[in-house]
Motif scaffolding. Structure first.
Motif, mmCIF file in Angstrom:
data_model
loop_
_atom_site.group_PDB
_atom_site.id
_atom_site.type_symbol
_atom_site.label_atom_id
_atom_site.label_comp_id
_atom_site.label_asym_id
_atom_site.label_seq_id
_atom_site.Cartn_x
_atom_site.Cartn_y
_atom_site.Cartn_z
ATOM 1 N N ILE A 213 -20.685 -49.109 112.681
ATOM 2 C CA ILE A 213 -21.011 -47.718 113.004
ATOM 3 C C ILE A 213 -22.307 -47.375 112.288
ATOM 4 O O ILE A 213 -22.412 -47.522 111.071
ATOM 5 N N VAL A 214 -23.297 -46.906 113.041
ATOM 6 C CA VAL A 214 -24.579 -46.482 112.463
ATOM 7 C C VAL A 214 -24.840 -45.042 112.889
ATOM 8 O O VAL A 214 -24.713 -44.716 114.082
ATOM 9 N N ALA A 215 -25.174 -44.185 111.943
ATOM 10 C CA ALA A 215 -25.451 -42.780 112.247
ATOM 11 C C ALA A 215 -26.740 -42.351 111.564
ATOM 12 O O ALA A 215 -27.021 -42.751 110.433
ATOM 13 N N ALA A 216 -27.520 -41.532 112.266
ATOM 14 C CA ALA A 216 -28.757 -40.957 111.728
ATOM 15 C C ALA A 216 -28.728 -39.467 112.039
ATOM 16 O O ALA A 216 -28.569 -39.077 113.207
ATOM 17 N N ARG A 217 -28.902 -38.645 111.018
ATOM 18 C CA ARG A 217 -28.799 -37.191 111.200
ATOM 19 C C ARG A 217 -29.958 -36.488 110.516
ATOM 20 O O ARG A 217 -30.282 -36.793 109.372
ATOM 21 N N PRO A 218 -30.618 -35.517 111.200
ATOM 22 C CA PRO A 218 -31.714 -34.776 110.566
ATOM 23 C C PRO A 218 -31.248 -34.032 109.320
ATOM 24 O O PRO A 218 -30.154 -33.445 109.315
ATOM 25 N N ALA A 219 -32.065 -34.072 108.284
ATOM 26 C CA ALA A 219 -31.720 -33.362 107.054
ATOM 27 C C ALA A 219 -31.841 -31.852 107.232
ATOM 28 O O ALA A 219 -31.180 -31.084 106.540
ATOM 29 N N ARG A 220 -32.717 -31.410 108.145
ATOM 30 C CA ARG A 220 -32.857 -29.990 108.455
ATOM 31 C C ARG A 220 -32.468 -29.757 109.900
ATOM 32 O O ARG A 220 -32.699 -30.609 110.768
ATOM 33 N N PRO A 221 -31.907 -28.594 110.215
ATOM 34 C CA PRO A 221 -31.490 -28.323 111.587
ATOM 35 C C PRO A 221 -32.658 -28.325 112.568
ATOM 36 O O PRO A 221 -33.793 -28.004 112.208
ATOM 37 N N ILE A 222 -32.376 -28.682 113.824
ATOM 38 C CA ILE A 222 -33.358 -28.572 114.889
ATOM 39 C C ILE A 222 -33.640 -27.087 115.130
ATOM 40 O O ILE A 222 -32.724 -26.267 115.103
ATOM 41 N N PRO A 223 -34.911 -26.686 115.322
ATOM 42 C CA PRO A 223 -35.194 -25.274 115.607
ATOM 43 C C PRO A 223 -34.354 -24.748 116.759
ATOM 44 O O PRO A 223 -34.156 -25.427 117.770
ATOM 45 N N ARG A 224 -33.833 -23.537 116.618
ATOM 46 C CA ARG A 224 -32.908 -22.987 117.605
ATOM 47 C C ARG A 224 -33.522 -22.865 118.999
ATOM 48 O O ARG A 224 -32.816 -22.944 119.999
ATOM 49 N N MET A 225 -34.825 -22.646 119.067
ATOM 50 C CA MET A 225 -35.457 -22.425 120.358
ATOM 51 C C MET A 225 -35.724 -23.720 121.121
ATOM 52 O O MET A 225 -36.118 -23.685 122.283
ATOM 53 N N VAL A 226 -35.520 -24.868 120.498
ATOM 54 C CA VAL A 226 -35.762 -26.141 121.184
ATOM 55 C C VAL A 226 -34.613 -26.405 122.151
ATOM 56 O O VAL A 226 -33.455 -26.464 121.737
ATOM 57 N N PRO A 227 -34.894 -26.564 123.439
ATOM 58 C CA PRO A 227 -33.807 -26.776 124.410
ATOM 59 C C PRO A 227 -33.190 -28.156 124.255
ATOM 60 O O PRO A 227 -33.837 -29.105 123.791
ATOM 61 N N ALA A 228 -31.919 -28.255 124.657
ATOM 62 C CA ALA A 228 -31.246 -29.554 124.643
ATOM 63 C C ALA A 228 -31.879 -30.480 125.677
ATOM 64 O O ALA A 228 -32.475 -30.031 126.663
#
Length: 433
Positions: A213-228
């Protein structure tokens, strides 16, 4: 690489992307006022700070980093008029040196954007982009002439359009926020890993398996206005990730064929389907897509997290080879490939989401058979062979790492090697090449 979502983007209604001269000129023309994350500056910082005064540039950077990040824009007057600066006088190396000398800890990730005028006015500007810091509070060293040139030590912060200094309780609060943020990020990464492990192990209860299992997660949240990401965008990210992974692997090893085909393109058809706030591509879980090939699960989460799970034990040894004494054969070359592919995929996904954060990394080997031992399988004269000289642990420690915000191929390779070695070294073996 500067941030892709700033006060200018929000005010102008722009899509995430680089700050441009046109954006600055438009904001000036519309008289955008200063705020806690925007500071207009008429002249460049003094070339040589004066003893007895703060280093104003270091103070301004620390104040932004201690708050929520922001922009220092040089070449704009106090009346919010474009006056311009001389870009030939900009020495970003000197500015960076001031931050290292005058701040503790130093602020990292600061970008210096030299924007020549595009309207023929000749009024160039410099934009200094400061990300919100994960290591705040940052303290400013300086001197005060009174009290016999005594050295002072303060933590500046932005309050609306002004800079102030933290009181003791604010400093204490900033440290609490830092440690709470770090604990929350680690817990979130653990949840992703645990969920993926429970999911894939549940699909293989009928036989002993070793799952990576390998996971990579941003340390800071993605800006709210960035669309999925759309489905087509997710497919593009997966395709680009595979291309970059092949390049990284080819450049990292003297024998490129050592790893065989890449796992993800080889075992998946790049046909991601919707999941809970994520895109999922897998050859598991869907009966119509069931396969006897090595199991793979790949997830692209809306929060920027990437999770991959690979069955390293399935068909790890030739069919005619007895495995009586081998409980959990772990294909080491597939472990290496999967780590490199996940790192490349995480990087491409981060770019597609316009994220400028570092990423926390974790890799772990999991099995539902708690009595079995992991047995590494290596290539010996071009064929899979059990590494009988290696350790065979029954418990593996998770491997951790970090992917810096502005990573080139060399940085990606170093992060992937470190993460893979964190597991392989527990067997007592090294990555070849």
């Amino acid at each position: 690489m500067a941030r892709s979502w700033t006060r200018l983007h929000e005010f102008l209604g722009s899509s995430p992307g680089p700050v441009t001269y046109e954006m600055v000129a438009d904001a000036v023309r519309r008289k955008l006022r200063e705020s806690d994350d925007l500071d207009w500056k008429e002249t460049l910082p003094a070339t040589s700070p004066v003893k007895g005064e703060w280093n104003e540039f270091a103070k301004d950077v620390a104040a932004m980093a201690n708050t929520r990040g922001g922009l220092l824009v040089y070449g704009i007057s106090d009346t919010i008029d474009m006056v311009g600066i001389d870009l030939s006088s900009v020495d970003d190396k000197q500015l960076g040196q001031w931050l290292r000398v005058h701040l503790q800890p130093a602020v990292s990730g600061v970008s210096y954007l030299q924007l020549p005028a595009t309207d023929g006015s000749g009024k160039d500007v410099l934009v200094v982009d400061i990300p919100a810091s994960e290591t705040a509070p940052h303290f400013l060293y300086g001197w005060q002439q009174k009290d016999k040139d005594k050295s002072t030590f303060n933590a500046p912060f932005r309050h609306r359009d002004d800079t102030a200094y933290m009181a003791e309780h604010q400093v204490a609060g900033a440290y609490r926020e830092r440690f709470t943020r770090q604990d929350a990020a680690e817990a979130a990464l653990e949840r992703h890993v645990r969920y993926a492990a429970d999911l894939v192990l549940g699909e293989s209860e009928h036989r002993p398996t070793a799952w990576l299992i390998v996971a990579a997660r941003p340390a800071r949240p993605i800006p709210r206005m960035v669309p999925a990401l759309t489905r087509e965008e997710a497919r593009w990210v997966i395709e680009q990730g595979a291309t970059r992974a092949r390049k990284l692997i080819d450049g990292a090893f003297q024998m490129p064929r050592l790893l065989g085909p890449q796992l993800f393109p080889h075992l998946l058809s790049n046909d991601p389907r919707r999941g809970l706030r994520r895109w999922v591509d897998t050859n598991l879980l869907v009966p119509a897509r069931a396969t006897r090939r090595r199991g793979v699960l790949m997830e692209l989460h809306q929060d920027g997290t990437v999770v991959a799970a690979v069955d390293l034990s399935h068909d790890a040894l030739p069919a005619d080879r007895t495995t009586t004494a081998v409980e959990l054969p772990v294909a080491s070359w597939h472990l290496i490939s999967a780590v490199f592919e996940t790192i490349a995929l995480a990087h491409e996904n981060r770019q597609a989401l316009h994220a400028d954060s570092s990423m926390d990394l974790q890799a772990v080997l999991q099995t539902h058979d708690t009595d079995a031992r992991f047995t590494p399988v290596v290539l010996d004269y071009g064929r899979p062979d059990i590494a009988e000289w290696a350790r065979q642990p029954s418990i593996m420690q998770p491997a951790h790492g970090e992917l810096t915000p502005f990573a080139d191929d060399a940085t990606l390779t170093a992060a992937a090697r470190e993460l893979a070695e964190g597991l392989l070294h527990q067997f007592g073996i090294d990555i070849p090449g």
